[in-house]
Motif scaffolding. Structure first.
Motif: not given
Length: 367
Positions: A240-248
């Motif tokens: 459910l993290s944004h695909p562009q986010q490196q961190l959860v």
């Protein structure tokens, strides 16, 4: 390596430090540290002339010591006492995550009153009857927990956190679905919801209540409770993290409220990343309706129950609590007896004071 010493040392501290000796938190896992350095050197030697050291360090940081043994005794407790283990694992995982999010140098270690920890005492573990002190004692002496104070324990580091995460997912979804969840791409569930699809969501719903024994005694709130645990598990894997986010970023994927049937409120609400990569601007409202055992194969009935759930969301204005959201997904889920059928409806508005307008997909507006 010398040029990136601060990054490497911080990675070692996060992954392999954390064991307490009295009040001193400075005991590292020597096997994991030496294995990490060996892997790091090997990856650097195999890399190009101008390697990206940050990515190589990230690749080298993984569980080492925990893979040299098994968690058979803990898994036996999951098989025998799943619900009790889920409650315990949720507390331990949440405490670790809160400590990481509120980390300010080592202040959160000195002032741990805001991070509730689990009390324990020496006790024998029983396979027939769940014993929280017994299981905690077993995990403490096996290295899967560390003693924070004389009467409390916690997860020591990120390496052991990965073990508890896997055990929690196994307890919630079963072994097969838990293993499959780690293979999904980052943001897989979120991206599917943006498109108005519910294939992964229904698979997770089936796996979550499949762990429960299937009897008609279960109510919507029982499935909602277990589905909530499933969402928490897969969110920790980044689904459910944004695909562009490196961190959860767990703060943006956990439910903001779980209000169950009988309270006049919906079963499940959560805030997620919008398609514009803005946290807490996509609201998801889920309402469950039961599928009884005699209607298990009645597809028309499944659709009617899901439509009934969607209508209830609209009629009772469940979306009013989505303050600040510009995108919204209402999902009616018919669930029960190893069957799940979902109907989504997608909405968008330009500003928070404008009315919602139904759309077919939220992805078109992505940048």
């Amino acid at each position: 390596i010398a040029q990136h010493k601060p990054l490497i040392m911080q990675t070692i501290r996060d992954w392999y430090n954390g064991y307490f000796i009295g009040r001193f938190r400075g005991k590292y896992n020597p096997w994991s540290v030496s294995s990490f350095i060996e892997s790091l050197c090997l990856l650097l030697n195999q890399s190009d002339a101008d390697p990206c050291v940050e990515e190589i360090v990230k690749s080298a940081a993984r569980p080492y010591w925990v893979t040299t043994g098994t968690t058979g005794l803990i898994e036996a407790q999951i098989d025998k006492h799943g619900p009790q283990f889920i409650r315990l694992a949720k507390r331990l995982l949440r405490n670790y995550e809160v400590a990481k999010l509120t980390k300010n140098s080592s202040q959160h270690l000195r002032e741990s009153s805001h991070v509730p920890l689990i009390s324990t005492r020496l006790n024998l573990i029983s396979m027939e009857q769940f014993s929280e002190p017994g299981l905690l004692t077993l995990c403490l002496f096996a290295g899967y927990l560390t003693r924070r104070h004389s009467t409390s324990v916690c997860i020591p580091n990120h390496e052991v956190y990965q073990v508890w995460l896997a055990l929690f997912a196994r307890a919630v979804m079963g072994t097969e679905m838990a293993d499959n969840s780690t293979n999904y791409e980052r943001g897989a569930l979120l991206s599917e919801l943006w498109q108005g699809k519910t294939d992964i969501l229904c698979s997770l719903a089936i796996s979550s209540h499949g762990v429960l024994s299937n009897h008609n005694k279960f109510l919507e709130k029982d499935y909602a409770n277990h589905f909530a645990n499933t969402i928490l598990a897969v969110s920790r894997f980044g689904m459910l993290s944004h695909p562009q986010q490196q961190l959860v970023r767990l703060a943006h994927v956990v439910p903001i409220r779980e209000n169950h049937s009988g309270l006049g409120k919906c079963d499940y609400i959560m805030l997620l990343y919008s398609t514009d990569n803005q946290p807490n601007q996509l609201g998801v409202v889920i309402e469950f309706k039961l599928i009884t055992k005699d209607k298990r194969r009645d597809c028309k009935y499944h659709m009617e129950r899901a439509q009934e759930a969607i209508k209830q969301i609209a009629d009772r204005d469940y979306n009013t609590c989505l303050i600040g959201c510009l995108e919204r997904i209402d999902i009616g889920v018919a669930i029960g007896n190893n069957v799940a059928y979902a109907i989504p409806k997608l909405y968008r508005r330009k500003t928070v004071d404008k009315p919602w307008g139904e759309v077919k997909s939220l992805v078109k507006r992505r940048r």
